[in-house]
Scaffold this motif. Structure first.
Motif, short mmCIF file in Angstrom:
data_model
loop_
_atom_site.label_atom_id
_atom_site.label_comp_id
_atom_site.label_asym_id
_atom_site.label_seq_id
_atom_site.Cartn_x
_atom_site.Cartn_y
_atom_site.Cartn_z
N MET A 79 0.84 -1.20 0.00
CA MET A 79 0.00 0.00 0.00
C MET A 79 0.88 1.25 0.00
SD MET A 79 -2.81 -1.70 0.09
CE MET A 79 -4.13 -0.62 0.62
N VAL A 80 1.32 1.61 -1.19
CA VAL A 80 2.30 2.69 -1.31
C VAL A 80 1.62 4.06 -1.47
CG1 VAL A 80 4.49 3.31 -2.41
CG2 VAL A 80 3.68 0.96 -2.55
N ALA A 81 0.35 4.06 -1.86
CA ALA A 81 -0.31 5.34 -2.18
C ALA A 81 -0.30 6.30 -1.00
CB ALA A 81 -1.75 5.08 -2.61
N ALA A 82 -0.16 7.58 -1.32
CA ALA A 82 -0.33 8.65 -0.33
C ALA A 82 -1.80 9.07 -0.38
CB ALA A 82 0.59 9.82 -0.65
N VAL A 83 -2.62 8.27 0.31
CA VAL A 83 -4.06 8.49 0.27
C VAL A 83 -4.39 9.76 1.08
CG1 VAL A 83 -6.30 7.45 0.77
CG2 VAL A 83 -4.33 5.98 0.26
N ALA A 84 -5.19 10.63 0.51
CA ALA A 84 -5.56 11.84 1.25
C ALA A 84 -6.33 11.45 2.50
CB ALA A 84 -6.42 12.75 0.37
N ASP A 85 -5.93 11.98 3.64
CA ASP A 85 -6.63 11.64 4.88
C ASP A 85 -8.02 12.26 4.93
OD1 ASP A 85 -4.59 10.08 6.21
OD2 ASP A 85 -3.43 11.93 6.28
N TRP A 86 -8.18 13.39 4.24
CA TRP A 86 -9.48 14.06 4.25
C TRP A 86 -9.93 14.39 2.83
CZ3 TRP A 86 -5.18 16.39 6.77
CH2 TRP A 86 -5.06 16.04 8.11
N PRO A 111 -11.85 6.87 4.25
CA PRO A 111 -11.59 5.54 4.82
C PRO A 111 -10.10 5.25 4.82
CG PRO A 111 -12.47 5.35 2.58
CD PRO A 111 -12.54 6.81 2.95
N ASP A 112 -9.60 4.56 5.86
CA ASP A 112 -8.20 4.11 5.87
C ASP A 112 -8.17 2.74 5.21
OD1 ASP A 112 -5.67 2.97 6.56
OD2 ASP A 112 -5.47 4.53 8.08
N ILE A 113 -7.67 2.72 3.99
CA ILE A 113 -7.74 1.50 3.17
C ILE A 113 -6.87 0.40 3.78
CG2 ILE A 113 -7.46 0.57 0.83
CD1 ILE A 113 -7.58 3.54 -0.16
N LEU A 114 -5.66 0.79 4.21
CA LEU A 114 -4.73 -0.18 4.80
C LEU A 114 -5.29 -0.78 6.09
CD1 LEU A 114 -1.94 -1.54 5.08
CD2 LEU A 114 -1.09 0.59 6.06
N ALA A 115 -5.78 0.07 6.98
CA ALA A 115 -6.33 -0.44 8.24
C ALA A 115 -7.56 -1.31 7.97
CB ALA A 115 -6.68 0.73 9.16
N GLY A 129 2.53 -1.69 4.66
CA GLY A 129 2.17 -0.28 4.67
C GLY A 129 3.39 0.59 4.48
N PHE A 130 3.17 1.84 4.18
CA PHE A 130 4.26 2.80 3.99
C PHE A 130 4.05 3.96 4.95
CE2 PHE A 130 6.85 1.65 0.26
CZ PHE A 130 6.30 0.41 0.06
N ALA A 131 5.17 4.59 5.31
CA ALA A 131 5.07 5.78 6.13
C ALA A 131 5.98 6.84 5.53
CB ALA A 131 5.51 5.47 7.56
N ALA A 143 5.15 2.72 15.56
CA ALA A 143 3.81 2.94 16.11
C ALA A 143 2.75 2.73 15.02
CB ALA A 143 3.71 4.34 16.69
N LYS A 144 3.06 3.19 13.82
CA LYS A 144 2.09 3.04 12.72
C LYS A 144 1.86 1.58 12.37
CE LYS A 144 1.87 6.35 10.02
NZ LYS A 144 2.12 7.45 9.09
N ARG A 145 2.90 0.78 12.41
CA ARG A 145 2.75 -0.65 12.09
C ARG A 145 1.79 -1.30 13.07
NH1 ARG A 145 3.73 -5.73 12.74
NH2 ARG A 145 4.42 -5.35 14.87
#
Ligand code: C5P
Length: 178
Positions: A79-86, A111-115, A129-131, A143-145
């Protein structure tokens, strides 16, 4: 997934981010070259599709979430995309400029696609996931993982001039090591 998402404000304007899509496209191409059957769900970028990859173009985070759902089942999800949070509550007609009047935007959570994939009945066996962080990169990524319940996080330090570049160095974080 790869690239940014575009979240419409009205029919001609949108909210976006600086993701180039290069990292996700490179990974999709590398996986296909290794023999994987790859669905690349791409936000709006002008990159060529890597050989052997099936590409699905989307614009918004919601469209990306639906395309991910449609691509299941999968052995692995990267899941590399930088999905817009809003996203924004989009106007149906172009918002007209009026002297001295500043329009206000109402943001809505995407929606948080990865979660969502981590909790999905068809959760891929390997969920990556990516950060992208500007500070305390490894601590934030650890923490994100845990928060997103994925197997690995690939941590990118974006404090310099990294976004859009051709060269990058990452840390890969799993449950027991960095
Ligand atoms: O929370 P943050 O955006 O930093 O998380 C990044 C990771 O989560 C990336 O793997 C990204 O593709 C994924 N993500 C997602 N859906 C969102 C936000 C992030 O899949 N709405």
């Amino acid at each position: 997934t790869a690239g940014p998402t575009h979240e419409p404000i009205d029919p001609v304007r949108y909210i976006a981010n600086r993701s180039s899509g290069k990292q996700g496209f490179a990974i999709a191409g590398a996986l296909a070259a290794l023999g994987a059957r790859v669905s690349l769900i791409a936000g709006p970028v002008a990159l060529p599709t890597p050989p052997g990859v099936t590409r699905i173009d989307v614009e918004t985070a919601r469209e990306m979430a639906a395309a991910v759902e449609a691509a299941l089942p999968a052995d692995a999800a990267v899941m590399v995309a930088a999905v817009a949070d809003w996203g924004a509550e989009a106007a149906g007609l172009k918002i007209k400029k009026q002297d001295g009047v500043l329009p206000s935007l109402t943001l809505v959570e995407n929606p948080d696609i990865l979660a969502g994939l981590a909790r999905h009945p068809q959760r891929p066996r390997l969920l990556v996931g990516f950060a992208a962080e500007t500070n305390d990169v490894i601590d934030h990524a650890i923490a994100k993982r845990q928060r997103k319940d994925c197997d690995w996080i690939v941590a990118n330090d974006v404090s310099g001039d990294v976004m859009g570049g051709d060269a990058n160095t990452v840390h890969i974080i799993s449950a027991d090591r960095v």
